[in-house]
Design an enzyme around this catalytic site. Structure first.
Site, mmCIF file in Angstrom:
data_model
loop_
_atom_site.group_PDB
_atom_site.id
_atom_site.type_symbol
_atom_site.label_atom_id
_atom_site.label_comp_id
_atom_site.label_asym_id
_atom_site.label_seq_id
_atom_site.Cartn_x
_atom_site.Cartn_y
_atom_site.Cartn_z
ATOM 1 N N CYS A 61 101.667 69.082 39.699
ATOM 2 C CA CYS A 61 101.433 68.391 40.973
ATOM 3 C C CYS A 61 100.180 68.896 41.676
ATOM 4 C CB CYS A 61 102.651 68.541 41.873
ATOM 5 S SG CYS A 61 103.153 70.247 42.008
ATOM 6 N N TYR A 84 116.571 56.143 52.163
ATOM 7 C CA TYR A 84 118.018 56.265 51.883
ATOM 8 C C TYR A 84 118.682 57.171 52.917
ATOM 9 C CZ TYR A 84 116.542 54.715 47.161
ATOM 10 O OH TYR A 84 115.994 54.045 46.095
ATOM 11 N N GLU A 125 108.706 67.293 48.216
ATOM 12 C CA GLU A 125 107.503 67.841 47.572
ATOM 13 C C GLU A 125 106.973 66.730 46.687
ATOM 14 O OE1 GLU A 125 106.211 70.773 47.923
ATOM 15 O OE2 GLU A 125 107.814 72.152 48.484
ATOM 16 N N CYS A 126 105.860 66.142 47.082
ATOM 17 C CA CYS A 126 105.427 64.943 46.343
ATOM 18 C C CYS A 126 104.095 65.149 45.637
ATOM 19 C CB CYS A 126 105.435 63.752 47.275
ATOM 20 S SG CYS A 126 107.096 63.390 47.888
ATOM 21 N N TRP A 183 110.260 66.103 35.887
ATOM 22 C CA TRP A 183 110.317 66.589 34.513
ATOM 23 C C TRP A 183 109.243 67.602 34.174
ATOM 24 C CZ3 TRP A 183 105.561 65.232 33.053
ATOM 25 C CH2 TRP A 183 105.022 64.031 33.526
#
Ligand code: NAP
Ligand code: MG
Length: 507
Positions: A310, A263, A275-276, A175
């Site tokens: 980030c 998953y 991209e964390c 977001w």
């Protein structure tokens, strides 16, 4: 004349959520196969504005059945080939038209972003939307300028090394830069001929839904660009688990990034790009000859977009000799920066995205004090009477790298200042993190700059600046900040399969 027009535009800028809401097109259904459709369950999620806490819209809450529908639509569009087999030059033209359509609607998109997220309108107008458009243009222009390869084969053979689209690409996005993070995925994916399914964050799907409509207007074929709003476990997870999705690309937290990898592993071993998070160090050496510029960058490297970035340089490492002087400057910037109405073009610091995020940030501030850090500026909720979710720019001094506020990503406007004595010490503290997204150093010594540039374990290293980058440079992380790169031509790697075709010639 130009001045008069500028004044006019300023006057027309809505100052309240209610007024702004009247002049934007709120699209609230899922966008599948070129049409807006309700979720099959008929369920919706409430989207509100953190500017004043008011309700904005009820947005379709998609689940696994909508995912099935979107995947089969995207697959059919891919197989039909209207987009995939179009010449790169034709895809280029359509994507340039898409960029023009975004530009023609830029003010509305900026307003949607500000309404949904509480980011200052000055930022969405000058950063989020222009960079989104630039991203689409860059990949549009790139796609008919990159060449495949011919291998060094013997004279009785031809080896061709070609890139092909992976197929159906799903993208799950956060977001904090709703359109820009989405564009970093969909622009290279579309340019290379894939069909895409976007899953925006539940707090901020309004801008991307409007963009889907603009993509269709610009001539992107039905089924090639789809948007499925909904929450992560209901809509993102089934996309990542789907047997007919070829790649899942993700921007978001490290915790969810790990789930996404799982998953993919549990289903069809689809390609993964992540991209964390980050906990980026900014190092300030005593030899830096412009401490004013460094203090400004140190503060804005965290306070920009209320710290919901980030790459925010939240660990501020300052050399002992200058620490007090330097933090004095940073504290001055923090206290001078007041949260304000995000719709006001003069506001530089807006609200957090929602109440949950506000409570998370306040919780970390409490923890910082409880673990013994010294609160130098801010630390409190602000503008409570607005009904929105604001917090003061905050600076902690006396932090050690073991404290929670130095280890965990806060994703709010909180600086944790850590003192060091030598460059080696600074580099080892800087690299002592599970993250490796960005890092920076301020120094006037070219040796120190080079040594640090190489030693810092991060995907982006900034020397005597913060956030120096543009669409031409790759963006992504080391370690648990993820893998794969957005931006630049390197992004094409995620959306293409590399194929070798060896043609044996008869003599
Ligand atoms: P988040 O909670 O990880 O969510 C990111 C996305 O994943 C959202 O669309 C979310 O959906 C979805 N999601 C949640 N659980 C899921 C699941 N089980 N399966 C599939 N999808 C799931 O992150 P956020 O709070 O939105 O964003 C902040 C984070 O993003 C920070 O960690 C920040 O560092 C990171 N970020 C990284 C970059 C980068 O480029 N490295 C850029 C921006 C932000 P819902 O939220 O709708 O449930
Ligand atoms: Mg919202």
């Amino acid at each position: 004349m130009g001045d008069v027009m500028n004044v006019q535009t300023e006057i027309n800028k809505p100052q309240t959520v209610a007024d702004a809401r009247k002049i934007v097109s709120l699209r609230t259904q899922a966008f599948i196969g070129g049409k807006f459709v309700d979720s099959l369950s008929g369920k919706t999620l409430s989207s509100s504005s953190p500017i004043d806490g008011s309700h904005l819209a009820n947005v379709a809450a998609c689940d696994h059945r909508d995912v099935d529908r979107a995947v089969s639509t995207a697959r059919a569009a891919f197989e039909a080939g209207h987009w995939r087999n179009a010449s790169p030059n034709d895809r280029r033209k359509t994507l340039l038209k898409f960029a023009d359509t975004l530009e023609a609607n830029a003010e509305e998109l900026a307003l949607l972003e500000t309404l949904d997220l509480g980011k200052p309108i000055a930022n969405t107008t000058s950063v989020d939307i222009p960079l989104t458009i630039e991203t689409v243009r860059y990949y549009a222009e790139a796609i008919n300028k990159v060449y495949d390869e011919l291998g060094p084969s013997p004279s009785n053979a031809v080896s061709m090394i070609v890139r092909e689209p992976v197929g159906v690409v799903a993208a799950v996005t956060p977001w904090n830069f709703p359109l820009l993070m989405a564009a970093w995925k969909f622009a290279p994916a579309l340019a290379t001929g894939n069909s895409v399914i976007m899953k925006p964050a539940e707090q901020t799907s309004l801008s991307l839904l409007r963009v889907a409509e603009l993509a269709a207007e610009a001539g992107i074929p039905a089924g090639v660009f789809n948007v499925l709003p909904g929450d992560g476990p209901s809509a993102g997870k089934p996309l990542a688990l789907h047997m007919d999705v070829d790649a899942i690309v993700f921007t978001g937290s490290t915790a969810v990034g790990k789930l996404i990898m799982g998953y993919a592993a549990q289903s069809n071993m689809k390609r993964v790009g992540l991209e964390c998070g980050g906990k980026s160090p900014q190092i300030v050496m005593a030899d830096c000859d412009n401490l004013g510029a460094a203090a400004n960058a140190a503060a804005w490297g965290v306070f920009y977009d209320q710290g919901q970035v980030c790459t925010a340089g939240t660990r501020l490492l300052v050399q002992k000799d200058i620490k007090d002087r330097f933090l004095e400057k940073v504290a001055g910037i923090a206290t001078g920066l007041k949260p304000g109405n995000p719709l006001d073009p003069k506001t530089e610091f807006g609200s957090l995205v929602d109440e949950t995020q506000l409570n998370t940030v306040l919780g970390y501030i409490e923890k910082g004090s409880a673990e013994g850090a010294h609160l130098r500026a801010g630390g409190k909720r602000a503008m409570t009477e607005s009904g929105g979710f604001y917090v003061q720019p905050t600076l902690f001094d006396g932090v050690t790298n073991e404290m929670t506020i130095a280890r965990e990503e806060i994703f709010g406007p909180v600086i944790s200042a850590i003192e060091f004595e030598t460059l080696d010490q600074a580099l080892s503290i800087a690299n002592d993190s599970i993250y490796g997204l960005a890092a920076g150093i301020w120094t006037s010594n070219v040796n120190t700059a080079h040594i640090a540039g190489r030693a810092l374990r991060a995907g982006n290293v900034w020397i005597n600046c913060w956030d120096g980058s543009d669409i031409t440079t790759p963006f992504g992380g080391f370690k648990q900040s993820g893998f794969g790169r957005d931006r630049s031509l390197h992004a094409f790697d995620k959306y293409t399969e590399l194929k070798t075709i060896w043609l044996q010639l008869s003599n």
